[in-house]
Each structure stands twice: as structure tokens, then as C-alpha cells.
Scaffold this motif. Structure first.
Motif, PDB file in Angstrom:
ATOM      1  N   ARG A 250       0.770  -1.448  -0.066  1.00 17.96           N
ATOM      2  CA  ARG A 250      -0.070  -0.031   0.032  1.00 17.96           C
ATOM      3  C   ARG A 250       0.902   1.288  -0.256  1.00 17.96           C
ATOM      4  N   ALA A 251       2.242   1.154   0.351  1.00 20.53           N
ATOM      5  CA  ALA A 251       3.047   2.344   0.311  1.00 20.53           C
ATOM      6  C   ALA A 251       2.934   3.142  -0.823  1.00 20.53           C
ATOM      7  N   SER A 252       2.935   4.393  -0.922  1.00 20.88           N
ATOM      8  CA  SER A 252       2.659   5.296  -2.049  1.00 20.88           C
ATOM      9  C   SER A 252       4.039   5.121  -2.932  1.00 20.88           C
ATOM     10  N   LEU A 301       9.902  -0.064  -6.694  1.00 20.40           N
ATOM     11  CA  LEU A 301       9.475   1.405  -6.124  1.00 20.40           C
ATOM     12  C   LEU A 301       9.063   2.010  -7.511  1.00 20.40           C
ATOM     13  N   GLU A 302       8.137   3.051  -7.387  1.00 18.44           N
ATOM     14  CA  GLU A 302       7.623   4.071  -8.445  1.00 18.44           C
ATOM     15  C   GLU A 302       9.068   4.690  -8.998  1.00 18.44           C
ATOM     16  N   ALA A 303       8.886   4.752 -10.172  1.00 16.21           N
ATOM     17  CA  ALA A 303      10.010   5.556 -10.776  1.00 16.21           C
ATOM     18  C   ALA A 303      10.256   7.001 -10.352  1.00 16.21           C
ATOM     19  N   VAL A 315      11.959   2.500   2.694  1.00 22.01           N
ATOM     20  CA  VAL A 315      10.422   2.449   2.910  1.00 22.01           C
ATOM     21  C   VAL A 315       9.837   1.430   3.805  1.00 22.01           C
ATOM     22  N   ILE A 316      10.692   0.099   3.903  1.00 19.32           N
ATOM     23  CA  ILE A 316      10.576  -0.927   4.942  1.00 19.32           C
ATOM     24  C   ILE A 316      10.845  -0.184   6.238  1.00 19.32           C
ATOM     25  N   GLY A 317      11.851   0.475   6.229  1.00 22.71           N
ATOM     26  CA  GLY A 317      11.992   1.166   7.910  1.00 22.71           C
ATOM     27  C   GLY A 317      10.956   2.013   8.454  1.00 22.71           C
ATOM     28  N   LEU A 321       8.173   1.608  11.383  1.00 27.28           N
ATOM     29  CA  LEU A 321       7.859   2.609  12.418  1.00 27.28           C
ATOM     30  C   LEU A 321       6.258   2.780  12.441  1.00 27.28           C
ATOM     31  N   ASP A 322       5.682   2.700  11.518  1.00 23.67           N
ATOM     32  CA  ASP A 322       4.295   2.921  11.439  1.00 23.67           C
ATOM     33  C   ASP A 322       3.162   1.771  11.863  1.00 23.67           C
ATOM     34  N   THR A 323       3.797   0.632  11.575  1.00 26.64           N
ATOM     35  CA  THR A 323       2.967  -0.728  11.938  1.00 26.64           C
ATOM     36  C   THR A 323       3.013  -0.919  13.481  1.00 26.64           C
ATOM     37  N   PRO A 324       1.932  -0.894  13.978  1.00 25.38           N
ATOM     38  CA  PRO A 324       1.882  -1.193  15.650  1.00 25.38           C
ATOM     39  C   PRO A 324       2.499  -2.613  15.791  1.00 25.38           C
ATOM     40  N   VAL A 325       3.317  -2.720  16.919  1.00 26.48           N
ATOM     41  CA  VAL A 325       3.854  -3.807  17.296  1.00 26.48           C
ATOM     42  C   VAL A 325       3.159  -4.664  18.463  1.00 26.48           C
TER      43      VAL A 325
END
Length: 332
Positions: A250-252, A301-303, A315-317, A321-325
Motif C-alpha cells: 500500500r505504500a505510495s 519502487l515507483e520511478a 520504505v521498509i524502515g 515505524l508505522d505498524t503497531p508492534v
């Protein structure tokens, strides 16, 4: 001196604390042996060992001269296994990797001559220098541990580990690995240059070749692989892995996210990493520590994002950070 497997385990049975401690001791002994050849790179050694335990393959993106060949040979020597090195070049043919069928005029039959892929540890050096046709020769063997030549299937045996390398600096005359090929590598990492202390130890040994002791046998590694399959992964940990993979789609900045194989690889790698630590269960920290290495090379990744300097690792980093643990330790 080799470490013999002391336990047998049912694939459906539990993993006991004693077995987990024995597994951690076996891995630590193997890592100590490999460090005779690779100084100051304990984490990379443990990652490669964990990948072998998880039944996966390693992609090393590193500059020349950092010890990639030495790592592959030391790993094979430590477990009394066989090793081979394939130097990938533009004129390398698929048969040069897998082997070919040759007609024996005396016997009047066709015989299969095995290629260098038939070894416990295979170093595929500068894999991106070979043509896509030759690269694709590795697809079947990396996934199914077998080679099909002229309609006949030949198993390569177990354990089987491919350590492939590519140079991130010199790209002239190279062929980018296709997504299907990248997806078959369980983890992507790098060795890197040694620190000052390790460099001094290397220079002091310049006149002699480090001797890597054999500390385990093939049966020991097979036993460790069986143990990793029964490491406990709680439903909350499994859900956490699923959310991370879904977030990568889903990442932009992402055009193509991690696959189902990526999610399975992260779970298997986390189980092996827990076993290396002597635990019978996976924790959220295991997943977080491995997520970048397991998932980053699987996303495209998008161009526009690449042009702006965004990296897959970044992006994975951010996803981590954004995903609850999960608020649990993963125990059963």
C-alpha cells in the motif's frame, strides 16, 4: 571435532528448551569456526547460518574483496559439506551451471554430467553479469532443490544453499535480476569492510591461510532445519508479519509490494533467528530485526520515488515505524 545431533524431533511435535539450547550452541560453535576466515562479521555469519537453517538462499550485494568467497568456503568447511564457485559472465550458458547430457559412444547411452550447482554451498559470483537465460537456470533449483535436464530430474541434495553476489558499483555489462529471481532469495545483505581491530587481525594473518575447523556434519544442519520448522509463531506474530507485507503493497512509493513468498520467508527466517538465540518461540523483535533484509529486495519502487532518492530499505524502515508492534513475547 564435529557436533553430532543429539535429538530427533517429530515435525508435528514441540521444541523443548533443551533442544533450543543445543541448537544455539551448535550455531555458536559454527559461527566461531567461520570467524577464523571472516574476521569481525559475526552478525553476517549468523544471518547466513540462519538462512541455511531456514532452507533459504542469500544475496550479497557488496564490492569486490570483502570475503564473499571465503565466507562460502568457510561455511561448507565448518559443516563438512561440499562447496563450488560459479563465476557468472555474459557468455556463461545454462548448462555450465546445471550440467549437460553427453552421449557415451562406448556404452551407447546418454549420461548426465552434473554442473557446479550440485554442492551443499554454491557461490554464484557476480550473478548479474550472466544473461537472463542463464540466470533463469537457477529458478528451479533454488525453489525445489532439483535440476531438470532433457526431461530428467536430478535432485541436488540437502542441505543446499546458494550465496549469490553482485557488485552495486560497477554496472556496465550487467543484467538486472528479474523480480522472480530476487524473490527466491530469502535475505539480501552485505559483508562490508572490516573495522580497524578486525583489519589488524587480518593483516597479522597475511602470511598464512586461516584453517577453518569442521565443527558439525550435514546431519547436524538437517537437525537444525527440523527444529526451526517447529519454532512457535503465535497468531499475533503471524498477523504482524501479514500487516508488514500488506503495508509494503500500500505504500505510495511502491509499485509492487512483497509477495506471499516474502511473508513466508520472513516467518521462516524469524523462526531460524529465534533458534539461533536459543528460543523456542518468535518475538516481535525477531521480525523487526529481519524485516528489512527479507522484504526490501522484493519490492519495486515507483520511478518518481527512485528519482527522488527513495530506497526500498527506507520504505521498509518507515513501515516498521508505522505498524503497531504486538504487545506480547510470542510464547505459547
Amino acid at each position: 571435532m564435529t557436533t553430532e545431533p543429539n535429538f530427533t524431533v517429530d515435525a508435528e511435535g514441540p521444541l523443548t528448551e533443551d533442544r533450543a539450547r543445543w541448537a544455539a550452541d551448535a550455531v555458536r560453535t559454527a559461527a566461531d569456526a567461520i570467524e577464523h576466515a571472516i574476521q569481525g562479521k559475526r552478525r553476517v555469519i549468523e544471518l547466513v547460518l540462519a538462512t541455511a537453517i531456514a532452507g533459504g538462499h542469500v544475496l550479497l550485494e557488496d564490492v569486490p574483496g570483502t570475503g564473499k568467497t571465503a565466507l562460502a568456503r568457510a561455511l561448507a568447511k565448518s559443516m563438512h559439506g561440499t562447496s563450488s564457485r560459479i563465476q557468472f559472465t555474459p557468455d556463461l550458458l545454462p548448462g555450465d551451471v546445471t550440467g549437460i547430457t553427453v552421449y557415451d559412444q562406448k556404452q551407447g547411452v546418454f549420461e548426465f554430467h552434473a554442473g557446479p550447482i550440485f554442492a551443499n554451498v554454491v557461490l554464484a559470483d557476480e550473478i548479474n553479469r550472466a544473461s537472463p537465460k542463464t540466470q533463469s537456470a537457477l529458478l528451479e533449483v533454488m525453489e525445489e532443490q532439483q535440476v531438470t535436464v532433457d526431461g530428467r530430474t536430478h535432485p541436488v541434495g540437502n542441505p543446499f544453499l546458494v550465496i549469490a553476489t553482485q557488485n552495486p558499483v560497477e554496472q556496465a555489462g550487467t543484467y538486472r535480476l528479474p523480480e522472480a529471481q530476487l524473490d527466491r532469495f530469502m535475505i539480501k545483505t552485505s559483508i562490508g569492510y572490516p573495522d580497524d581491530a578486525a583489519m589488524m587481525r587480518i593483516l597479522q594473518q597475511v602470511t598464512r591461510t586461516p584453517e577453518v575447523p569442521t565443527v558439525m556434519n550435514i546431519g547436524t544442519l538437517t537437525q537444525l532445519q527440523q527444529f526451526s520448522r517447529v519454532v512457535y509463531i503465535s497468531p499475533l506474530i503471524a498477523e504482524y508479519i501479514s500487516r508488514l507485507v500488506e503495508a509494503s503493497r500500500r505504500a505510495s512509493e511502491v509499485r509492487l509490494g512483497a509477495s506471499v513468498r516474502g511473508a513466508l520467508s520472513l516467518a521462516r527466517m524469524a523462526a531460524a533467528w529465534a533458534l539461533v538465540a536459543g528460543r523456542t518461540y518468535v518475538t516481535p523483535d525477531d521480525v523487526r530485526e529481519l524485516a528489512t533484509g527479507v522484504l526490501a529486495h522484493r519490492i519495486i519502487l515507483e520511478a518518481e520515488a527512485e528519482f527522488d532518492g527513495v530506497t526500498a530499505e527506507a520504505v521498509i524502515g518507515q513501515i516498521l515505524l508505522d505498524t503497531p508492534v504486538p504487545q506480547e513475547n510470542g510464547t505459547a
